[in-house]
Design an enzyme around this catalytic site. Structure first.
Site, PDB file in Angstrom:
ATOM      1  N   CYS A 121       2.631  -4.931  -1.209  1.00 51.05           N
ATOM      2  CA  CYS A 121       2.695  -3.497  -0.929  1.00 51.05           C
ATOM      3  C   CYS A 121       3.556  -2.752  -1.970  1.00 51.05           C
ATOM      4  CB  CYS A 121       3.185  -3.250   0.494  1.00 51.05           C
ATOM      5  SG  CYS A 121       2.770  -1.592   1.098  1.00 51.05           S
ATOM      6  N   HIS A 222      -0.223  -6.143   3.832  1.00 53.73           N
ATOM      7  CA  HIS A 222       0.895  -6.942   4.335  1.00 53.73           C
ATOM      8  C   HIS A 222       0.389  -8.252   4.936  1.00 53.73           C
ATOM      9  CE1 HIS A 222       4.338  -4.151   3.931  1.00 53.73           C
ATOM     10  NE2 HIS A 222       3.397  -3.221   3.997  1.00 53.73           N
ATOM     11  N   GLU A 224       1.957 -10.873   5.661  1.00 55.64           N
ATOM     12  CA  GLU A 224       2.912 -11.456   6.607  1.00 55.64           C
ATOM     13  C   GLU A 224       2.638 -11.015   8.041  1.00 55.64           C
ATOM     14  OE1 GLU A 224       4.998  -7.584   5.313  1.00 55.64           O
ATOM     15  OE2 GLU A 224       3.606  -9.079   4.471  1.00 55.64           O
TER      16      GLU A 224
END
Length: 254
Positions: A121, A222, A224
């Protein structure tokens, strides 16, 4: 006797300045837990690196075997748009020059010496600007309670990835569902960077550096957010840690 544990490659994860947190009384430096856990799951050791003087970034990074540039606030527009007040969009938020300076120093050093890098990002945007590229300061959208809600904030959307690219190999797929939270995007590509991932509206979602010295992947989403349950997204962290664990890698750049 228990088998000896394999040493985990040390992955630098620069922290983020925060005005406050729920667990602390004062200002803090923070790391997204999901990012650290994804690195650890992949076999790496996340090294929470306190932002400090940019001139010390190279020496501090020399002890690490990989770099994960995380998300965060916006890059200061003066770094790519001339810097006059009229050139700063009203939606730009959480600009921190000290954070920028440290992240840029880490990115430049890592790319120069061939340290494996995964940029997420804001991290993608840092690398793009560090290499002379520019950003679109705001992608538009409506405001909800005073916060700009563009097409790429708080959404999960498909991303198409170029076949054979480093990102596609790490994901094990050429189309994935990406968890996005960004109101800025790449406008002009930095030196040597090529786009290898796109949203349906054409927004660049992945960058690579074919002529670089080491493994590199930058993604606008993202991973994660879903890596704990999505093997494709976890694969990005696995690729970083695998590259960092190569025995013939020298973090000094020698």
């Amino acid at each position: 006797m228990e088998p000896a544990l394999r040493r985990r490659p040390l992955i630098a994860l620069p922290q983020r300045y925060a005005a406050s947190t729920s667990a602390l009384r004062y200002e803090a430096v923070v790391t997204a837990r999901a990012l650290a856990e994804a690195v650890f799951r992949a076999g790496g050791e996340p090294f929470m690196m306190l932002p400090g003087p940019p001139g010390e970034a190279a020496a501090r990074l020399a002890r690490c075997e990989g770099l994960l540039l995380p998300g965060g606030g916006d890059v200061a527009p003066w770094r790519y748009a001339g810097g006059s007040p009229s050139e700063v969009h009203g939606a730009v938020y959480d600009v921190d020059d000290a954070q920028d300076a440290f992240d840029f120093a880490l990115a430049r050093r890592a790319l120069t010496c061939g340290l494996p890098v995964l940029a997420v990002c804001r991290g993608l945007q840092v690398v793009n600007v560090a290499l002379g590229g520019s950003l679109r300061q705001d992608m538009g959208g409506v405001e909800v309670e005073g916060v700009p809600e563009g097409a790429h904030r708080h959404v999960v959307h498909p991303v198409r990835v170029a076949a054979g690219s480093a990102v596609a190999r790490a994901l094990g797929a050429e189309t994935v569902s990406a968890s996005c939270f960004h109101h800025q995007c790449v406008e002009r590509l930095g030196r040597g960077l090529v786009a290898t991932g796109w949203a349906a509206d054409g927004t660049v979602e992945a960058l690579e550096l074919p002529g670089g010295e080491g493994w590199f992947a930058a993604i606008q989403w993202h991973p994660e957010d879903t890596a704990a349950s999505d093997a494709a997204q976890q694969g990005l962290f696995g690729a970083l840690v695998q590259a960092a664990g190569l025995k013939d890698f020298s973090p000094s750049g020698a």
